[in-house]
Scaffold this motif. Structure first.
Motif: not given
Length: 451
Positions: A74, A77-78, A82, A126, A129-130, A133-134, A371-372, A375
């Motif tokens: 996870e 992948s994030n 990035h 990912g 959470p991706g 974040y997006y 972000a961390s 995830a």
């Protein structure tokens, strides 16, 4: 607020309106396909076990081992998303998981089943959470909770439409010498590949690259998001150090109970509905299984919006989890009507609580720290999907009661409700003081944030 500020806010809102119309439906489609591919083994359970000799324990392990692979990959992948960009990385995720999902059509042994489930988790890691974040690139804080509510419609939509489709594909048994479950895995896996390829041309990495947003609106949106980032308190906390933050770990525990509850129902919903109706899993069971997900969809549209309007966070989330747990207890009945009603209450609670939950981390986190942490929270929470099916099997075998697993899941949902209540005095789940206005950004309590 000056006239210039009002004008800039209006332009930024227009840009976000365009992004919501253009991007969110496609992202929703991606989540629909993702959830369908991870949950469709619930429909294949009975026939897959008959055709391959898969034991109950192996099925439970396979259902859960997906989340083990998901959790391991996870955070890496994030980080890679990035580096390589959202469009390319999300497309990679969808195409690889689609290929693996289609591969289930050729499962013959327990070992191949377990291997593919683990690989499916690795490939899909990912994604969630991706996406979160997006979305921060496209929507200011005043819009993110509403957009998250729309995104979370993916799970119920997946099984509202996916349940009858999966049932129909299972009824194709024998066509071209394929079993029905083989058709289901093949078609739904290749659908993910197709959407992944489409996303390469459809998605745009950031607003500045969007040709469909006028320059003045684009600049206003970028400035608003940048202004939010500049006004957040800055700290010297690394993205790794924040993973040990007590509040982050507490949120991990809450989300673990939420995901355990969701998947404790999802993986077994078709077989539980089939038992209530006294029928085998097929088209009819698929249609009836869509009813709880329709209720979850309605709840996901209405309740998070009510949370924004009323300012209720932790207390409302606790109520939803509590109702879900009680509903799951009641679903152990011989009455089909009462059983489906109770399952509808359970899923409505478990699904609609999640958009509200995701407003909590950003009350004290921002930037790379957020972000961390997101995830990690999602990674640990999804381990609930690994524990849920194995917990059900363990409880049923230990207590020699076919409903013991159901009761165990329901009990842990009530534990989650208690944790959500505790989040209020901890300053994580307290109510907001004002409703969001169309001009001003969210008036949530200004807890000290970690960046």
């Amino acid at each position: 607020m000056s006239m210039e500020s009002v004008q800039n806010k209006r332009l930024a809102d227009q840009a976000m309106d365009k992004a919501q119309r253009k991007m969110v439906p496609f992202i929703l489609l991606m989540y629909v396909v993702a959830f369908l591919d991870r949950a469709n083994i619930g429909f294949a359970k009975q026939v897959l076990q008959v055709d391959t000799g898969l034991s109950d324990a192996a099925f439970a392990m396979g259902a859960g081992i997906f989340f083990l692979g998901y959790a391991i990959f996870e955070v890496p992948s994030n980080i890679m998303m990035h580096r390589f960009g959202a469009r390319a990385w999300l497309a990679r995720i969808m195409i690889t998981w689609g290929v693996v999902a289609a591969g289930f059509a050729y499962v013959e042994t327990e070992a191949s089943f377990l291997m593919l489930r683990f690989l499916l988790g690795l490939c899909e890691a990912g994604f969630f959470p991706g996406i979160i974040y997006y979305l921060t690139f496209w929507f200011s804080s005043s819009r993110r909770s509403t957009v998250m509510g729309l995104f979370y419609m993916g799970a119920p939509l997946s099984l509202i439409f996916g349940s009858p489709i999966s049932g129909l594909l299972l009824d194709m048994d024998g066509i071209l010498n394929f079993h029905g479950w083989q058709w289901m895995f093949l078609v739904e896996g290749l659908l993910a590949v197709a959407v992944g390829i489409w996303s390469i041309w459809y998605l745009v990495d950031r607003p500045q690259d969007a040709s469909w947003i006028p320059d003045n609106e684009k600049q206003a949106l970028i400035a608003e998001i940048q202004d939010e980032d500049n006004n957040k308190p800055k700290g010297n906390v690394s993205p790794l150090k924040v993973l040990g933050n007590p509040k982050v770990l507490f949120l991990c525990a809450i989300y673990f109970t939420v995901q355990l509850s969701v998947y404790g129902v999802t993986f077994y919903l078709p077989t539980q509905v089939a038992a209530l109706l006294g029928k085998k899993v097929g088209t009819m069971v698929g249609i009836v299984s869509a009813i709880p997900w329709i209720c979850a969809l309605i709840a996901t549209v209405i309740i998070p919006r009510y949370s924004d309007q009323s300012g209720k966070r932790g207390i409302l989330a606790a109520l939803l989890m509590g109702c879900g747990g009680v509903g799951l207890f009641i679903s152990n009945t011989s009455s089909p009507v009462l059983g489906i009603f109770a399952l509808s209450i359970a899923l409505a609670g478990y699904v609609s609580v999640q958009p509200i939950f995701w407003t909590m981390p950003t009350r004290f986190l921002s930037g790379i720290a957020a972000a961390s942490a997101i995830a990690l929270i999602n990674s640990v929470g999804n381990l609930g999907g690994f524990i849920a099916p194995n917990l059900r099997v363990w409880a049923e075998q230990t207590f020699h009661n076919s409903y013991a697993g159901l009761y165990a899941i329901a009990t842990l949902a009530l534990v989650g409700a208690l944790l959500l209540l505790i989040s209020i005095p901890l300053g994580i789940g307290q109510n907001t003081t004002c409703m969001r206005s169309p001009i001003h950004s969210s008036h949530e309590p200004q807890n000290k944030k970690i960046d």
